[in-house]
Design a protein around this motif. Structure first.
Motif, PDB file in Angstrom:
ATOM      1  N   LEU A   1     -10.334  -5.638   2.957  1.00  0.00           N
ATOM      2  CA  LEU A   1      -9.503  -4.547   2.444  1.00  0.00           C
ATOM      3  C   LEU A   1      -9.812  -3.222   3.134  1.00  0.00           C
ATOM      4  O   LEU A   1      -8.891  -2.482   3.501  1.00  0.00           O
ATOM      5  CB  LEU A   1      -9.667  -4.427   0.931  1.00  0.00           C
ATOM      6  CG  LEU A   1      -8.858  -5.476   0.168  1.00  0.00           C
ATOM      7  CD1 LEU A   1      -9.447  -5.751  -1.186  1.00  0.00           C
ATOM      8  CD2 LEU A   1      -7.419  -5.022   0.054  1.00  0.00           C
ATOM      9  N   LEU A   2     -11.079  -2.908   3.333  1.00  0.00           N
ATOM     10  CA  LEU A   2     -11.417  -1.648   3.995  1.00  0.00           C
ATOM     11  C   LEU A   2     -10.886  -1.621   5.435  1.00  0.00           C
ATOM     12  O   LEU A   2     -10.361  -0.601   5.890  1.00  0.00           O
ATOM     13  CB  LEU A   2     -12.929  -1.412   3.967  1.00  0.00           C
ATOM     14  CG  LEU A   2     -13.510  -1.090   2.597  1.00  0.00           C
ATOM     15  CD1 LEU A   2     -15.036  -1.001   2.666  1.00  0.00           C
ATOM     16  CD2 LEU A   2     -12.915   0.183   2.008  1.00  0.00           C
ATOM     17  N   ASP A   3     -11.005  -2.748   6.141  1.00  0.00           N
ATOM     18  CA  ASP A   3     -10.461  -2.827   7.502  1.00  0.00           C
ATOM     19  C   ASP A   3      -8.934  -2.703   7.484  1.00  0.00           C
ATOM     20  O   ASP A   3      -8.348  -2.025   8.338  1.00  0.00           O
ATOM     21  CB  ASP A   3     -10.867  -4.135   8.175  1.00  0.00           C
ATOM     22  CG  ASP A   3     -12.335  -4.189   8.544  1.00  0.00           C
ATOM     23  OD1 ASP A   3     -13.013  -3.139   8.488  1.00  0.00           O
ATOM     24  OD2 ASP A   3     -12.810  -5.292   8.879  1.00  0.00           O
ATOM     25  N   ALA A   4      -8.293  -3.363   6.526  1.00  0.00           N
ATOM     26  CA  ALA A   4      -6.834  -3.280   6.423  1.00  0.00           C
ATOM     27  C   ALA A   4      -6.392  -1.850   6.124  1.00  0.00           C
ATOM     28  O   ALA A   4      -5.419  -1.353   6.716  1.00  0.00           O
ATOM     29  CB  ALA A   4      -6.328  -4.226   5.340  1.00  0.00           C
ATOM     30  N   TYR A   5      -7.107  -1.159   5.244  1.00  0.00           N
ATOM     31  CA  TYR A   5      -6.763   0.235   4.937  1.00  0.00           C
ATOM     32  C   TYR A   5      -6.892   1.109   6.180  1.00  0.00           C
ATOM     33  O   TYR A   5      -6.108   2.022   6.399  1.00  0.00           O
ATOM     34  CB  TYR A   5      -7.662   0.791   3.836  1.00  0.00           C
ATOM     35  CG  TYR A   5      -7.502   0.131   2.486  1.00  0.00           C
ATOM     36  CD1 TYR A   5      -6.354  -0.561   2.122  1.00  0.00           C
ATOM     37  CD2 TYR A   5      -8.528   0.193   1.558  1.00  0.00           C
ATOM     38  CE1 TYR A   5      -6.231  -1.166   0.890  1.00  0.00           C
ATOM     39  CE2 TYR A   5      -8.413  -0.406   0.310  1.00  0.00           C
ATOM     40  CZ  TYR A   5      -7.253  -1.085  -0.014  1.00  0.00           C
ATOM     41  OH  TYR A   5      -7.138  -1.676  -1.240  1.00  0.00           O
ATOM     42  N   GLU A   6      -7.889   0.825   6.994  1.00  0.00           N
ATOM     43  CA  GLU A   6      -8.109   1.598   8.219  1.00  0.00           C
ATOM     44  C   GLU A   6      -6.969   1.402   9.216  1.00  0.00           C
ATOM     45  O   GLU A   6      -6.711   2.274  10.037  1.00  0.00           O
ATOM     46  CB  GLU A   6      -9.438   1.173   8.849  1.00  0.00           C
ATOM     47  CG  GLU A   6      -9.897   2.072   9.966  1.00  0.00           C
ATOM     48  CD  GLU A   6     -11.286   1.696  10.441  1.00  0.00           C
ATOM     49  OE1 GLU A   6     -11.479   1.673  11.661  1.00  0.00           O
ATOM     50  OE2 GLU A   6     -12.163   1.417   9.599  1.00  0.00           O
TER      51      GLU A   6
ATOM     52  N   GLN B   1      -3.725   0.557   8.231  1.00  0.00           N
ATOM     53  CA  GLN B   1      -2.508   0.480   7.432  1.00  0.00           C
ATOM     54  C   GLN B   1      -1.298   1.164   8.056  1.00  0.00           C
ATOM     55  O   GLN B   1      -0.165   0.917   7.648  1.00  0.00           O
ATOM     56  CB  GLN B   1      -2.753   1.067   6.048  1.00  0.00           C
ATOM     57  CG  GLN B   1      -2.980   2.580   6.059  1.00  0.00           C
ATOM     58  CD  GLN B   1      -3.175   3.134   4.677  1.00  0.00           C
ATOM     59  OE1 GLN B   1      -2.268   3.058   3.860  1.00  0.00           O
ATOM     60  NE2 GLN B   1      -4.363   3.658   4.420  1.00  0.00           N
ATOM     61  N   GLN B   2      -1.511   2.017   9.030  1.00  0.00           N
ATOM     62  CA  GLN B   2      -0.392   2.756   9.622  1.00  0.00           C
ATOM     63  C   GLN B   2       0.521   1.880  10.471  1.00  0.00           C
ATOM     64  O   GLN B   2       1.626   2.287  10.798  1.00  0.00           O
ATOM     65  CB  GLN B   2      -0.909   3.926  10.451  1.00  0.00           C
ATOM     66  CG  GLN B   2      -1.440   5.075   9.626  1.00  0.00           C
ATOM     67  CD  GLN B   2      -0.371   5.680   8.752  1.00  0.00           C
ATOM     68  OE1 GLN B   2       0.787   5.815   9.131  1.00  0.00           O
ATOM     69  NE2 GLN B   2      -0.747   6.021   7.528  1.00  0.00           N
TER      70      GLN B   2
ATOM     71  N   LEU C   1       0.567  -5.116   3.719  1.00  0.00           N
ATOM     72  CA  LEU C   1      -0.648  -5.546   4.408  1.00  0.00           C
ATOM     73  C   LEU C   1      -0.839  -7.040   4.157  1.00  0.00           C
ATOM     74  O   LEU C   1      -0.624  -7.510   3.045  1.00  0.00           O
ATOM     75  CB  LEU C   1      -1.873  -4.796   3.881  1.00  0.00           C
ATOM     76  CG  LEU C   1      -1.868  -3.278   3.996  1.00  0.00           C
ATOM     77  CD1 LEU C   1      -3.128  -2.706   3.343  1.00  0.00           C
ATOM     78  CD2 LEU C   1      -1.757  -2.838   5.435  1.00  0.00           C
TER      79      LEU C   1
ATOM     80  N   GLU D   1      -1.959   8.284   2.931  1.00  0.00           N
ATOM     81  CA  GLU D   1      -3.350   8.628   3.200  1.00  0.00           C
ATOM     82  C   GLU D   1      -3.550  10.091   3.582  1.00  0.00           C
ATOM     83  O   GLU D   1      -4.671  10.567   3.586  1.00  0.00           O
ATOM     84  CB  GLU D   1      -3.922   7.702   4.270  1.00  0.00           C
ATOM     85  CG  GLU D   1      -3.212   7.787   5.598  1.00  0.00           C
ATOM     86  CD  GLU D   1      -3.704   6.763   6.600  1.00  0.00           C
ATOM     87  OE1 GLU D   1      -4.859   6.328   6.477  1.00  0.00           O
ATOM     88  OE2 GLU D   1      -2.942   6.406   7.479  1.00  0.00           O
TER      89      GLU D   1
ATOM     90  N   ILE E   1       0.861  -1.179   0.000  1.00  0.00           N
ATOM     91  CA  ILE E   1       0.000   0.000   0.000  1.00  0.00           C
ATOM     92  C   ILE E   1       0.899   1.231   0.000  1.00  0.00           C
ATOM     93  O   ILE E   1       1.974   1.223   0.612  1.00  0.00           O
ATOM     94  CB  ILE E   1      -0.978  -0.011   1.189  1.00  0.00           C
ATOM     95  CG1 ILE E   1      -2.014   1.090   1.033  1.00  0.00           C
ATOM     96  CG2 ILE E   1      -0.261   0.081   2.519  1.00  0.00           C
ATOM     97  CD1 ILE E   1      -3.298   0.819   1.773  1.00  0.00           C
TER      98      ILE E   1
ATOM     99  N   ASN F   1       0.695   4.053   1.437  1.00  0.00           N
ATOM    100  CA  ASN F   1       0.875   4.693   2.735  1.00  0.00           C
ATOM    101  C   ASN F   1       0.913   6.218   2.624  1.00  0.00           C
ATOM    102  O   ASN F   1       1.669   6.881   3.309  1.00  0.00           O
ATOM    103  CB  ASN F   1       2.134   4.165   3.427  1.00  0.00           C
ATOM    104  CG  ASN F   1       2.004   4.152   4.931  1.00  0.00           C
ATOM    105  OD1 ASN F   1       0.933   4.386   5.480  1.00  0.00           O
ATOM    106  ND2 ASN F   1       3.098   3.876   5.610  1.00  0.00           N
TER     107      ASN F   1
END
Length: 173
Positions: A146-151, A153-154, A123, A108, A104, A106
């Motif tokens: 994917l949406l949870d992983a993006y949330e 991702q930090q 991820l 955001e 990703i 990174n």
């Protein structure tokens, strides 16, 4: 990039890291050690990482159909392709618990847009194929994953590996 690294260290204090990693600890609990995909030759003890690239282009009609399918299921093309790839890996490996790594950007925060530097994070996306989900169910699972992983991702992947205490075997991918 140095400013970003400093900001990230300050932003990711112990409380923040704990919150981010707790999600990943739950998500990746009891993951398979490695896949059981059939191999065409034994793994070397030390990987060479000398691979090959196979380029395949979808024709315009297939691209439109895939984008339309993604759109009709309220997801992105990446979510659709992730679900399809997880299903393929599951079928080839005869496993129901599939973990696929992805990168990703990174970036955001809009302030990071003009900065030059390598902001990429990894991820681990886990797919549960038990119960033989149909493709629509698999697509919704992919979207949620994917949406949870993006949330979350930090969380730096290296910190996650340290927290998970994984026994990494570099000759197994």
């Amino acid at each position: 990039y140095i400013d970003f690294a400093r900001w990230q260290r300050q932003h990711l204090d112990q409380t923040t890291i704990t919150g981010l990693t707790s999600y990943w600890l739950e998500q990746l609990a009891a993951t398979p050690v490695h896949h059981s995909l059939p191999l065409d030759r034994p793994r070397p003890p030390i990987p060479s990482y000398q691979g090959n690239v196979i380029k395949q282009q979808f024709n315009a009609q297939l691209s439109r159909a895939l984008n339309g399918l993604a759109h009709s299921n309220n997801c992105t093309l990446f979510m659709l392709l992730h679900g399809a790839f997880a299903a393929l890996i599951g079928q080839l490996s005869d496993q129901q618990d599939i973990v696929i790594g992805t990168s990703i950007a990174n970036r955001e925060h809009p302030q990071l847009g003009p900065l030059v530097g390598f902001f990429v994070n990894s991820l681990a996306l886990r797919t549960d194929l038990s119960g033989d989900p149909n493709f629509t169910e698999l697509l919704q699972q992919s979207k949620t994953t994917l949406l949870d992983a993006y949330e979350h991702q930090q969380a730096p992947f290296e910190c996650l590996l340290d927290t998970l205490h994984t026994d990494r075997q570099l000759n197994i991918s």
